[in-house]
Design an enzyme around this catalytic site. Structure first.
Site, PDB file in Angstrom:
ATOM      1  N   THR A 135       0.750  -1.202   0.100  1.00 41.45           N
ATOM      2  CA  THR A 135      -0.145  -0.012  -0.066  1.00 41.45           C
ATOM      3  C   THR A 135       1.039   1.355  -0.052  1.00 41.45           C
ATOM      4  O   THR A 135       0.425   2.194  -0.655  1.00 41.45           O
ATOM      5  CB  THR A 135      -0.880   0.149   1.080  1.00 41.45           C
ATOM      6  OG1 THR A 135      -1.649  -1.010   1.043  1.00 41.45           O
ATOM      7  CG2 THR A 135      -1.601   1.265   1.173  1.00 41.45           C
ATOM      8  N   ASP A 151       1.947  -7.565  -4.593  1.00 40.79           N
ATOM      9  CA  ASP A 151       0.891  -7.284  -3.878  1.00 40.79           C
ATOM     10  C   ASP A 151       1.288  -8.244  -2.588  1.00 40.79           C
ATOM     11  O   ASP A 151       1.565  -9.534  -2.922  1.00 40.79           O
ATOM     12  CB  ASP A 151      -0.463  -7.655  -4.273  1.00 40.79           C
ATOM     13  CG  ASP A 151      -1.643  -7.363  -3.277  1.00 40.79           C
ATOM     14  OD1 ASP A 151      -1.734  -7.974  -2.139  1.00 40.79           O
ATOM     15  OD2 ASP A 151      -2.283  -6.469  -3.427  1.00 40.79           O
ATOM     16  N   SER A 152       1.175  -8.000  -1.299  1.00 33.47           N
ATOM     17  CA  SER A 152       1.535  -8.960  -0.321  1.00 33.47           C
ATOM     18  C   SER A 152       0.536 -10.115  -0.320  1.00 33.47           C
ATOM     19  O   SER A 152       1.035 -11.064   0.231  1.00 33.47           O
ATOM     20  CB  SER A 152       1.625  -8.060   0.876  1.00 33.47           C
ATOM     21  OG  SER A 152       0.208  -8.004   1.581  1.00 33.47           O
TER      22      SER A 152
END
Length: 342
Positions: free
Chosen positions: A13, A57-58
């Site tokens: 993010t 993206d994690s």
């Protein structure tokens, strides 16, 4: 002498922005992130950067990416005094736990951080998290040794041991907590380091990275009404080497004869079964109640006060090193890098 810190951007993010059409968050390149933190130019620290391309993206994080990250740190280890890893929050605790095992004999800071709001937004928590993480990564004693020579997670004013930390909130800036281990540092007007809780490695030992992990492991939670056929199916899964079993309270399970029988059979066949409490705080004590004692008798191993993230990544690490399940069990009962309290 000017300290050198490598800033590694994996994604998350902190480096995202809103798509004007869909309003969904999308990853941007690292230059966007740097442009939003002009304060970095004020550091009396030489900051170099490395970017995963494309950003991850994690939710897509995997052992393959952990290996890539370990390679980046190992390749640059002699050139930098510390490392800051920008990472998505959803799986940050898994990655920090994995790296704490993979970077054997670590003597330099590897500080994970991120944010709940993109760094370009007005109310972002990303700037403070990033700036303080860099300061911690560069902090050193008079003899030049690192103040925090271990893998940590810094978020919202607190530095925590990476393999002791769990994400506790999807909405609050205080997204992470180390429920069973004290903070390594707290940042207010000054950064207060709690040296008695910080790992003290052998400064003469050479850092040895391990790049191989074995992810033949699964996590399942017990709950009232859990079905026998599903549990037996999990335990009989081909190639499965270990199970992290999330139990009730201090490590208790239903007193169903079939459950104990299935677990005993799994252990007999070489499966390593670890007992981790579903509670965020506290420790597994299998001798406290009869329900826990039966698990112990079946061959289940206590996970003590460790987190699920630390247990599953430790199993991946140990399984890659040892084919013998007894060796894996032996080291699961020991603290390798401060992940459990014995």
């Amino acid at each position: 002498m000017q300290r050198k810190v490598l800033l590694i951007y994996t994604g998350g993010t902190i480096g995202m922005n809103k798509n004007p059409q869909t309003k969904a968050l999308e990853p941007l390149d690292f230059e966007h992130l740097i442009c939003n933190v002009p304060e970095l130019e004020q550091f009396d620290t030489q900051i170099s950067t490395y970017q995963f391309s494309p950003p991850i993206d994690s939710s897509d994080m995997s052992p393959a990416f952990w290996t890539e990250l370990a390679h980046v740190i190992a390749d640059c280890y002699s050139d930098f005094d510390g490392f800051v890893v920008l990472h998505g929050t959803d799986t940050m605790a898994y990655t920090a736990s994995a790296l704490s095992y993979m970077l054997e004999n670590l003597t330099k800071p590897v500080i994970f951080t991120g944010s709940q709001l993109p760094i370009g937004q007005l109310r972002t928590d990303g700037k403070e998290n990033l700036i303080t993480s860099i300061e911690i990564a560069a902090a050193h004693h008079q003899d030049g040794s690192a103040v925090v020579p271990e893998v940590g997670i810094y978020f919202n004013g607190h530095l925590m041991r990476g393999n002791r930390t769990t994400k506790q909130s999807a909405d609050e800036f205080n997204a992470f907590e180390s429920f069973n281990y004290p903070h390594l540092a707290d940042a207010g007007v000054q950064i207060s380091y709690h040296t008695e809780f910080i790992h003290k490695p052998n400064p003469q030992a050479k850092m040895r990275p391990q790049f191989v992990l074995d992810n033949n492991v699964i996590i399942f939670s017990l709950f009232p009404g859990i079905r026998e056929d599903l549990i037996r199916h999990i335990i009989a899964t081909p190639n499965l080497r270990s199970i992290v079993m999330r139990t009730f309270g201090s490590g208790n399970a239903p007193q169903n004869s079939w459950l104990i029988s299935a677990l005993r059979e799994g252990c007999r066949r070489g499966k390593v079964i670890i007992n981790i409490s579903q509670c965020l705080q506290g420790t597994v004590e299998m001798g406290r109640y009869d329900t826990g004692y039966q698990l112990q008798e079946a061959g289940v191993i206590s996970g003590y006060d460790g987190t699920v993230e630390a247990a599953v990544t430790k199993l991946m690490y140990l399984q890659a090193k040892y084919d013998d399940p007894e060796q894996v069990r032996k080291f699961m009962k020991q603290s390798i890098c401060g992940e459990i309290t014995i």
